[in-house]
Design a protein around this motif. Structure first.
Motif, mmCIF file in Angstrom:
data_model
loop_
_atom_site.group_PDB
_atom_site.id
_atom_site.type_symbol
_atom_site.label_atom_id
_atom_site.label_comp_id
_atom_site.label_asym_id
_atom_site.label_seq_id
_atom_site.Cartn_x
_atom_site.Cartn_y
_atom_site.Cartn_z
ATOM 1 N N ILE A 78 0.919 -1.266 0.091
ATOM 2 C CA ILE A 78 -0.116 0.087 -0.077
ATOM 3 C C ILE A 78 0.822 1.426 -0.053
ATOM 4 O O ILE A 78 1.619 1.314 1.009
ATOM 5 C CB ILE A 78 -0.809 -0.050 1.121
ATOM 6 N N LEU A 79 0.859 1.897 -0.980
ATOM 7 C CA LEU A 79 1.596 3.121 -1.209
ATOM 8 C C LEU A 79 0.811 4.220 -0.391
ATOM 9 O O LEU A 79 -0.077 4.760 -1.116
ATOM 10 C CB LEU A 79 2.005 3.423 -2.669
ATOM 11 N N GLN A 80 1.295 4.777 0.659
ATOM 12 C CA GLN A 80 0.498 5.868 1.298
ATOM 13 C C GLN A 80 1.260 7.147 0.929
ATOM 14 O O GLN A 80 2.331 7.489 1.196
ATOM 15 C CB GLN A 80 0.695 5.648 2.850
ATOM 16 N N VAL A 81 0.302 8.092 0.399
ATOM 17 C CA VAL A 81 0.864 9.100 -0.452
ATOM 18 C C VAL A 81 0.221 10.553 0.340
ATOM 19 O O VAL A 81 -0.713 10.690 0.514
ATOM 20 C CB VAL A 81 0.233 9.179 -1.806
ATOM 21 N N ASP A 82 1.354 11.463 0.665
ATOM 22 C CA ASP A 82 0.740 12.728 0.828
ATOM 23 C C ASP A 82 1.933 13.621 0.518
ATOM 24 O O ASP A 82 3.105 14.022 1.129
ATOM 25 C CB ASP A 82 0.751 12.705 2.429
ATOM 26 N N VAL A 83 1.647 14.049 -0.784
ATOM 27 C CA VAL A 83 2.762 14.566 -1.646
ATOM 28 C C VAL A 83 2.187 15.881 -2.613
ATOM 29 O O VAL A 83 1.227 15.863 -2.983
ATOM 30 C CB VAL A 83 3.284 13.533 -2.563
ATOM 31 N N SER A 84 3.355 17.117 -2.465
ATOM 32 C CA SER A 84 2.794 18.251 -3.133
ATOM 33 C C SER A 84 3.510 18.251 -4.620
ATOM 34 O O SER A 84 3.265 19.450 -5.130
ATOM 35 C CB SER A 84 3.104 19.285 -2.235
ATOM 36 N N GLY A 85 3.953 17.407 -5.060
ATOM 37 C CA GLY A 85 4.412 17.459 -6.389
ATOM 38 C C GLY A 85 5.872 16.799 -6.549
ATOM 39 O O GLY A 85 6.422 16.454 -5.564
ATOM 40 N N ALA A 86 6.639 17.169 -7.577
ATOM 41 C CA ALA A 86 7.919 16.646 -7.862
ATOM 42 C C ALA A 86 8.791 17.684 -8.252
ATOM 43 O O ALA A 86 8.351 18.656 -9.156
ATOM 44 C CB ALA A 86 7.962 15.371 -8.916
ATOM 45 N N VAL A 87 10.198 17.557 -7.840
ATOM 46 C CA VAL A 87 11.283 18.647 -8.355
ATOM 47 C C VAL A 87 12.074 17.955 -9.225
ATOM 48 O O VAL A 87 13.003 18.616 -9.591
ATOM 49 C CB VAL A 87 12.039 19.123 -7.025
ATOM 50 N N THR A 88 11.723 16.642 -9.626
ATOM 51 C CA THR A 88 12.703 15.952 -10.434
ATOM 52 C C THR A 88 11.811 15.113 -11.723
ATOM 53 O O THR A 88 10.897 14.587 -11.324
ATOM 54 C CB THR A 88 13.636 15.017 -10.040
ATOM 55 N N GLU A 89 12.579 15.136 -12.839
ATOM 56 C CA GLU A 89 11.830 14.311 -13.948
ATOM 57 C C GLU A 89 11.768 12.754 -13.663
ATOM 58 O O GLU A 89 10.921 11.895 -14.172
ATOM 59 C CB GLU A 89 12.352 14.513 -15.068
ATOM 60 N N ALA A 90 12.523 12.406 -12.538
ATOM 61 C CA ALA A 90 12.405 11.125 -12.200
ATOM 62 C C ALA A 90 11.509 10.546 -11.541
ATOM 63 O O ALA A 90 11.389 9.375 -11.234
ATOM 64 C CB ALA A 90 13.888 10.916 -11.352
ATOM 65 N N ALA A 91 10.595 11.530 -11.385
ATOM 66 C CA ALA A 91 9.163 11.010 -10.646
ATOM 67 C C ALA A 91 8.392 9.911 -11.665
ATOM 68 O O ALA A 91 7.859 9.134 -11.059
ATOM 69 C CB ALA A 91 8.300 12.110 -10.337
ATOM 70 N N GLY A 92 8.838 10.057 -12.938
ATOM 71 C CA GLY A 92 8.238 9.164 -13.959
ATOM 72 C C GLY A 92 8.647 7.875 -13.845
ATOM 73 O O GLY A 92 7.849 6.944 -14.107
ATOM 74 N N ARG A 93 9.872 7.639 -13.148
ATOM 75 C CA ARG A 93 10.125 6.337 -12.894
ATOM 76 C C ARG A 93 9.341 5.596 -11.793
ATOM 77 O O ARG A 93 9.075 4.509 -12.076
ATOM 78 C CB ARG A 93 11.543 6.285 -12.383
ATOM 79 N N LEU A 94 8.801 6.329 -10.800
ATOM 80 C CA LEU A 94 8.012 5.575 -9.864
ATOM 81 C C LEU A 94 6.572 5.428 -10.182
ATOM 82 O O LEU A 94 5.991 4.418 -10.245
ATOM 83 C CB LEU A 94 7.956 6.793 -8.566
ATOM 84 N N VAL A 95 6.188 6.597 -11.099
ATOM 85 C CA VAL A 95 4.809 6.446 -11.930
ATOM 86 C C VAL A 95 4.739 5.132 -12.627
ATOM 87 O O VAL A 95 3.638 4.427 -12.677
ATOM 88 C CB VAL A 95 4.595 7.654 -12.751
ATOM 89 N N ASP A 96 5.766 4.966 -13.562
ATOM 90 C CA ASP A 96 5.996 3.692 -14.258
ATOM 91 C C ASP A 96 6.117 2.427 -13.538
ATOM 92 O O ASP A 96 5.436 1.339 -14.081
ATOM 93 C CB ASP A 96 6.849 3.746 -15.241
ATOM 94 N N LEU A 97 6.488 2.302 -12.328
ATOM 95 C CA LEU A 97 6.785 1.142 -11.612
ATOM 96 C C LEU A 97 5.281 0.998 -11.072
ATOM 97 O O LEU A 97 5.046 -0.338 -10.789
ATOM 98 C CB LEU A 97 7.773 1.530 -10.419
ATOM 99 N N VAL A 98 4.584 2.009 -10.426
ATOM 100 C CA VAL A 98 3.222 1.661 -9.794
ATOM 101 C C VAL A 98 2.199 1.302 -11.040
ATOM 102 O O VAL A 98 1.295 0.475 -10.931
ATOM 103 C CB VAL A 98 2.739 2.877 -9.498
#
Length: 433
Positions: A78-98
């Motif tokens: 369970i990925l518990q999220v409380d996030v205001s955005g990303a400061v790096t394009e590497a966030a796409g890596r986590l999105v692809d993994l999910v």
């Protein structure tokens, strides 16, 4: 009586030891007979907590935690999220993994009042099973990076302005307020993952004393959170925290400058400035706001040097307030609040108006109340005067001093105190020299 060869030794101690051994074996046997579910992590669910802002260390943590859960045999994450955005394009890596995870992954935005903005909202869109707590906000998924532009081609379910999730929000299979409720709700659900589909088994039926049948969690739930260092760096990406760290570091550095040379305060100022430097390097900043912050501090220093909290300090506080509010140029995802900037501005003003004079008096003066007794005293220059300002030692205490009749008093010269100006002494060359 002495024992004779061939006698059998006395056995009671041996019998007591044997009984102790038998007792230990019995306890171990009983513990071993307990249900396996009470002792084993088999079939466990990992809750990976991701909060703050998605930077490289946080993304590495989340990706590593999901992959480690799959490798260690966890049933689901369970990925518990409380996030205001990303400061790096590497966030796409986590999105692809999910989107294509190595085990079933459920994205849950919570607890309220959590947010999932920008790339965090994309995590919700990418998940095969997404849930949220009532009262959280999700949106602006068209912005994949804080300070960037919206992607006109992104048309996800949460591309628009953030919306507050309600208990009957039909965009989710369920809306649950707590992780434990999500775990029980998952029981019997078929969740897709990169290897196919998996049926989740997380609960069992139990009968209460009144005969009611309900589901009860039957698996181990393990919470996985980022380390202290990753959390410290991530804290610097919160605008209000960044403003406070910058002001705290610069204010303490200013105090150490007026406290004559490097010391404990200089080392104390270094840590918040180093942490703030991470935020400055990764967040989009309005440099004009940074100039306002520096200018506001300078005005406070001017009044401190004059020994009073006056109009310059009031103006400096206002500049710090405005500069702090607009320092991070991360709209619409990330901005400082007026309340946070105001608290930092007031704290800085109080530090210059109250704390610095008190500590300076303690460090530079004797224990005698008042300084009028110093007028007429003689002392020695310990730091040569340049442009009419230097440091003198009078009655065993060091003071900053100004000289009117001689602007280049050398080190070791004798001086006489002729007056007081704020926290400074006014001195002239001693008539006895």
């Amino acid at each position: 009586m002495a024992a004779k060869p061939g006698d059998v030794p006395n056995l009671p101690p041996v019998r007591r030891l044997s009984r102790l051994v038998l007792l230990v074996v019995a306890v171990v046997t009983v513990l071993g007979a307990l249900p396996v579910a009470a002792q084993s992590d088999e079939g466990r669910v990992d809750v990976v907590v991701v909060e703050g802002v998605l930077d490289d260390p946080t993304i590495d943590f989340a990706v590593g935690a999901i992959e480690a859960a799959a490798a260690s045999g966890a049933q689901a994450v369970i990925l518990q999220v409380d996030v205001s955005g990303a400061v790096t394009e590497a966030a796409g890596r986590l999105v692809d993994l999910v989107a294509a995870p190595p085990l079933p992954v459920v994205v849950w935005v919570g607890d309220a009042p959590a947010t999932a903005l920008g790339s965090a909202a994309r995590l919700v869109e990418a998940a095969s099973v997404a849930t949220a707590a009532p009262g959280v906000e999700i949106g602006w998924s068209a912005w994949d990076r804080i300070g960037g532009d919206a992607d006109p081609d992104h048309d996800g379910a949460f591309a628009g302005e953030p919306e507050v999730v309600t208990v009957d929000d039909d965009r989710f299979a369920t809306v649950q307020a707590a992780v434990g409720q999500i775990v029980v709700w998952l029981d019997g659900r078929v969740v897709p993952w990169a290897g196919g589909e998996a049926t989740i088994e997380t609960a069992e039926e139990v009968t209460d004393a009144d005969g009611a049948v309900r589901l009860q969690q039957s698996v181990t739930v393990r919470f996985v959170e980022a380390g202290v260092f990753t959390g410290l760096l991530n804290a610097a990406l919160a605008p209000n925290t960044l403003v406070f760290l910058l002001l705290a570091g610069l204010a303490v550095a200013a105090f150490e400058f007026y406290a004559l040379g490097p010391g404990v305060a200089a080392a104390t100022a270094l840590l918040p400035l180093l942490v703030a430097g991470y935020g400055v390097a990764h967040l989009p900043l309005a440099w004009w706001a940074l100039v306002l912050l520096a200018g506001g501090l300078l005005l406070m220093v001017v009044d401190y040097q004059a020994g009073a909290f006056g109009p310059w300090s009031v103006g400096g506080t206002l500049l710090v307030l405005v500069g702090g509010r607009y320092l991070v140029d991360g709209a619409p995802l990330l901005e400082a609040s007026w309340l946070g900037a105001g608290l930092s501005a007031v704290a800085t003003a109080v530090f210059f108006a109250v704390a610095m004079p008190v500590v300076a008096r303690t460090r530079f003066s004797t224990g005698t109340f008042g300084r009028s007794h110093l007028v007429g005293s003689t002392g020695v220059v310990v730091e040569g005067f340049v442009d009419g300002a230097g440091v003198v030692e009078v009655e065993g205490a060091r003071w900053r001093a100004s000289a009117h009749r001689e602007s280049h008093l050398p080190e070791g010269a004798e001086v006489e105190v002729t007056g007081l100006q704020g926290l400074w002494l006014e001195v002239d060359p001693s008539s006895l020299a």
